[in-house]
Design a protein around this motif. Sequence first.
Motif, short mmCIF file in Angstrom:
data_model
loop_
_atom_site.label_atom_id
_atom_site.label_comp_id
_atom_site.label_asym_id
_atom_site.label_seq_id
_atom_site.Cartn_x
_atom_site.Cartn_y
_atom_site.Cartn_z
N LEU A 149 0.94 -1.15 0.02
CA LEU A 149 -0.11 -0.14 0.00
C LEU A 149 0.86 1.21 0.11
O LEU A 149 1.46 1.42 1.02
N PRO A 173 0.59 5.43 0.18
CA PRO A 173 0.14 6.36 -0.05
C PRO A 173 0.84 7.47 -0.65
O PRO A 173 2.33 7.59 -0.31
N THR A 201 -1.77 10.45 5.23
CA THR A 201 -1.26 9.02 5.38
C THR A 201 -2.05 8.46 6.41
O THR A 201 -2.53 7.12 6.08
N LEU A 254 -4.22 4.54 5.85
CA LEU A 254 -3.73 3.21 6.32
C LEU A 254 -5.10 2.81 7.47
O LEU A 254 -5.08 1.65 7.53
N GLU A 304 -7.03 -0.81 6.66
CA GLU A 304 -6.94 -2.05 7.34
C GLU A 304 -8.52 -2.04 7.59
O GLU A 304 -8.78 -3.53 8.05
N ILE A 340 -1.31 -6.75 4.04
CA ILE A 340 -1.18 -5.19 3.74
C ILE A 340 0.01 -4.76 4.41
O ILE A 340 0.04 -4.91 5.43
N THR A 341 0.94 -4.30 3.49
CA THR A 341 2.20 -3.73 3.80
C THR A 341 2.40 -2.25 3.47
O THR A 341 2.25 -1.97 2.20
N ASP A 342 2.31 -1.46 4.45
CA ASP A 342 2.35 0.20 3.81
C ASP A 342 3.83 0.76 3.42
O ASP A 342 4.87 0.11 4.41
N LYS A 351 6.44 3.64 4.11
CA LYS A 351 6.58 4.68 4.91
C LYS A 351 6.74 6.04 4.27
O LYS A 351 7.17 6.00 3.12
#
Length: 346
Positions: free
Chosen positions: A120, A122, A132, A136, A140, A152-154, A156
């Motif tokens: 993911l 942003p 942001t 998130l 979720e 899901i891995t966001d 940074k």
Amino acid sequence: MNKGVLMVNLGSPDSTDPKDVKKYLGEFLMDERVIDVPYAARALLVKGIILNTRPKKSAEAYSKIWWDEGSPLIVLTERLQKKVQSHTKLPVEIAMRYGTPSIKEGLQKLHDQGIDDVMLLPLYPQYAMATTETILVLAEEIRAEFFPKMKITDVKPFYNKPEYIKVLGDSIADSLKGVDYEHLLFSYHGVPERHIRKSDVTSMHCKLDGSCCMSQSKAHEFCYRHQCYETTRLVGEYLGMEPLTYSTSFQSRLGFDPWLQPYTDRTIERMGKEGFKKMAIATPAFVSDCLETLEEIAMEGEEIFHEAGGRDFHTIPCINDRDDWAGVVAGWINEWALVETGKAIA
């Protein structure tokens, strides 16, 4: 697991019709991380006042910057997606935090392709609870309700990544070729001062006193103000600019509570009144050009400067769908996939 990517931008009304603008503003301003007051007060302000007065004016503003293809922000995000997709084998979809396509629709497209591991991204360089964080949190919530087996891995905030600073710096340098200017203003979207304090994980560092952003602290991981000033510093350093030839300001304040200062409109006016005749302005809080850059800065900002005695006002485009920016995003995607699987996928 099968991997895919969802890039998320702010969003836009579906059209310049006041009804579409009202719908969009309602979704945007009723977000508790945008106007962070109790629901009753937020509903009274947004539904009782703003949505009865602002949509028509905002629709007129959108009509000034609307493209034949549609909303500039949406079109530019779509163009970026196509370029990024050409540099990676992973499926890449886009979504908007407000409006369409929604985050749920974006995740659904990935799910329908058999994707159960999502990166993911942003599309905000700096972290803020109104940008942001709200992406998130919503992502979720949607994952837990509709796609419980999905991971899901966001990504940074990338405000200080060297490859991003290079793209941003190069884009500014490219835009300024042949342009005679006396000062470069970095204008970031404003947020209420209370957002900075709320985001302070130490509960004690952020004092908004002009020095806390320059001292080391864990609070900087979530401090929008620090990350904006750091973006400016790094770009200025990358471009070899003299300190007094550029500065930072904040635009788009709403309501009567104190927002981050100095304010962009007042800074532009002050510079004109102080005798500056030629200025340039960049907007690094935005990856894609939108209402805030194309109308608020490029049109309203220029008018303010001229009325204050200024002459030449140069607006620098956002990084939008630049080839080097698409390459950087694709690099992050391919690096993520490599780290996760141990296999190169570019």
